[in-house]
Design a protein around this motif. Structure first.
Motif, PDB file in Angstrom:
ATOM      1  N   LYS A 218     -40.045  20.482 -26.261  1.00 23.14           N
ATOM      2  CA  LYS A 218     -39.601  20.565 -27.644  1.00 23.14           C
ATOM      3  C   LYS A 218     -38.085  20.753 -27.747  1.00 23.14           C
ATOM      4  N   VAL A 219     -37.341  20.012 -26.909  1.00 25.81           N
ATOM      5  CA  VAL A 219     -35.880  20.037 -26.954  1.00 25.81           C
ATOM      6  C   VAL A 219     -35.447  19.169 -28.136  1.00 25.81           C
ATOM      7  N   ASP A 220     -34.625  19.723 -29.008  1.00 23.47           N
ATOM      8  CA  ASP A 220     -34.175  19.017 -30.212  1.00 23.47           C
ATOM      9  C   ASP A 220     -33.104  17.982 -29.843  1.00 23.47           C
ATOM     10  N   PRO A 221     -33.416  16.686 -29.922  1.00 21.01           N
ATOM     11  CA  PRO A 221     -32.453  15.655 -29.518  1.00 21.01           C
ATOM     12  C   PRO A 221     -31.293  15.471 -30.501  1.00 21.01           C
ATOM     13  N   THR A 222     -31.373  16.078 -31.677  1.00 18.09           N
ATOM     14  CA  THR A 222     -30.269  15.930 -32.642  1.00 18.09           C
ATOM     15  C   THR A 222     -29.031  16.690 -32.180  1.00 18.09           C
ATOM     16  N   LEU A 223     -29.178  17.599 -31.245  1.00 17.16           N
ATOM     17  CA  LEU A 223     -28.048  18.380 -30.751  1.00 17.16           C
ATOM     18  C   LEU A 223     -27.401  17.753 -29.513  1.00 17.16           C
TER      19      LEU A 223
ATOM     20  N   LEU B 186     -34.786   9.081 -28.324  1.00 16.53           N
ATOM     21  CA  LEU B 186     -35.773  10.058 -28.799  1.00 16.53           C
ATOM     22  C   LEU B 186     -35.647  10.284 -30.300  1.00 16.53           C
ATOM     23  N   ARG B 187     -34.409  10.321 -30.821  1.00 18.03           N
ATOM     24  CA  ARG B 187     -34.209  10.496 -32.268  1.00 18.03           C
ATOM     25  C   ARG B 187     -34.817   9.326 -33.036  1.00 18.03           C
ATOM     26  N   LEU B 188     -34.589   8.107 -32.541  1.00 17.83           N
ATOM     27  CA  LEU B 188     -35.148   6.919 -33.212  1.00 17.83           C
ATOM     28  C   LEU B 188     -36.673   6.941 -33.221  1.00 17.83           C
TER      29      LEU B 188
ATOM     30  N   GLY C  15     -38.470   9.667 -33.090  1.00 18.26           N
ATOM     31  CA  GLY C  15     -38.960  10.903 -33.695  1.00 18.26           C
ATOM     32  C   GLY C  15     -39.628  11.848 -32.711  1.00 18.26           C
ATOM     33  N   GLU C  16     -39.206  11.821 -31.462  1.00 17.62           N
ATOM     34  CA  GLU C  16     -39.817  12.652 -30.429  1.00 17.62           C
ATOM     35  C   GLU C  16     -38.869  13.760 -29.974  1.00 17.62           C
ATOM     36  N   ASP C  17     -39.445  14.801 -29.400  1.00 18.16           N
ATOM     37  CA  ASP C  17     -38.667  15.883 -28.793  1.00 18.16           C
ATOM     38  C   ASP C  17     -38.458  15.584 -27.309  1.00 18.16           C
ATOM     39  N   GLY C  18     -37.445  16.205 -26.733  1.00 17.30           N
ATOM     40  CA  GLY C  18     -37.169  16.031 -25.314  1.00 17.30           C
ATOM     41  C   GLY C  18     -37.994  16.970 -24.438  1.00 17.30           C
ATOM     42  N   LYS C  19     -38.139  16.578 -23.171  1.00 16.95           N
ATOM     43  CA  LYS C  19     -38.839  17.386 -22.174  1.00 16.95           C
ATOM     44  C   LYS C  19     -38.049  17.325 -20.875  1.00 16.95           C
ATOM     45  N   GLU C  20     -38.218  18.347 -20.046  1.00 17.77           N
ATOM     46  CA  GLU C  20     -37.602  18.321 -18.730  1.00 17.77           C
ATOM     47  C   GLU C  20     -38.339  19.261 -17.799  1.00 17.77           C
TER      48      GLU C  20
ATOM     49  N   TYR D 105     -34.226  13.296 -21.901  1.00 22.97           N
ATOM     50  CA  TYR D 105     -33.061  13.220 -22.781  1.00 22.97           C
ATOM     51  C   TYR D 105     -31.725  13.212 -22.036  1.00 22.97           C
ATOM     52  N   ALA D 106     -31.760  13.237 -20.712  1.00 20.01           N
ATOM     53  CA  ALA D 106     -30.537  13.211 -19.904  1.00 20.01           C
ATOM     54  C   ALA D 106     -30.846  12.518 -18.582  1.00 20.01           C
ATOM     55  N   ASP D 107     -29.802  12.249 -17.804  1.00 21.27           N
ATOM     56  CA  ASP D 107     -30.006  11.617 -16.498  1.00 21.27           C
ATOM     57  C   ASP D 107     -30.762  12.564 -15.571  1.00 21.27           C
ATOM     58  N   SER D 108     -31.683  12.013 -14.814  1.00 21.62           N
ATOM     59  CA  SER D 108     -32.393  12.789 -13.804  1.00 21.62           C
ATOM     60  C   SER D 108     -31.507  12.938 -12.578  1.00 21.62           C
ATOM     61  N   ALA D 109     -31.814  13.919 -11.735  1.00 23.14           N
ATOM     62  CA  ALA D 109     -30.961  14.170 -10.572  1.00 23.14           C
ATOM     63  C   ALA D 109     -31.786  14.671  -9.398  1.00 23.14           C
TER      64      ALA D 109
END
Length: 87
Positions: A15-20, A29-31, A33-38, A70-74
């Motif tokens: 439930k990471v807010d992608p608007t931030l 994810l914003r397009l 309408g989903e939340d981020g996960k990691e 929501y970000a590059d994996s590493a």
């Protein structure tokens, strides 16, 4: 085996807010309408010399894996050497 340790860590986020966030993955994810996960996993294997002239010198191998929507994996590997000074 004296001096040998194993450490395992695991963290999970939802439930990471992608608007931030400003990444391309967050924009997708914003397009949608989903939340981020990691999730992240870290494994440490350490050996500390128990006696002799190198007593308390340790070598550690750290392997970490991070996956995110929501970000590059590493993936990361580190070799860490330590010496503890006693005053």
């Amino acid at each position: 085996m004296p001096g040998l340790t194993l450490g395992l860590k695991y963290a999970k986020g939802q439930k990471v807010d992608p608007t931030l966030l400003g990444s391309a993955q967050a924009a997708r994810l914003r397009l949608e309408g989903e939340d981020g996960k990691e999730w992240e996993r870290v494994t440490d294997i350490t050996y500390t010399i128990q006696s002799g002239s190198l007593k308390n010198v340790s070598a550690q191998w750290r392997n970490s894996t991070n996956r995110s929507t929501y970000a590059d994996s590493a993936n990361e590997n580190r070799l860490i050497f330590r010496y503890t000074f006693k005053f």
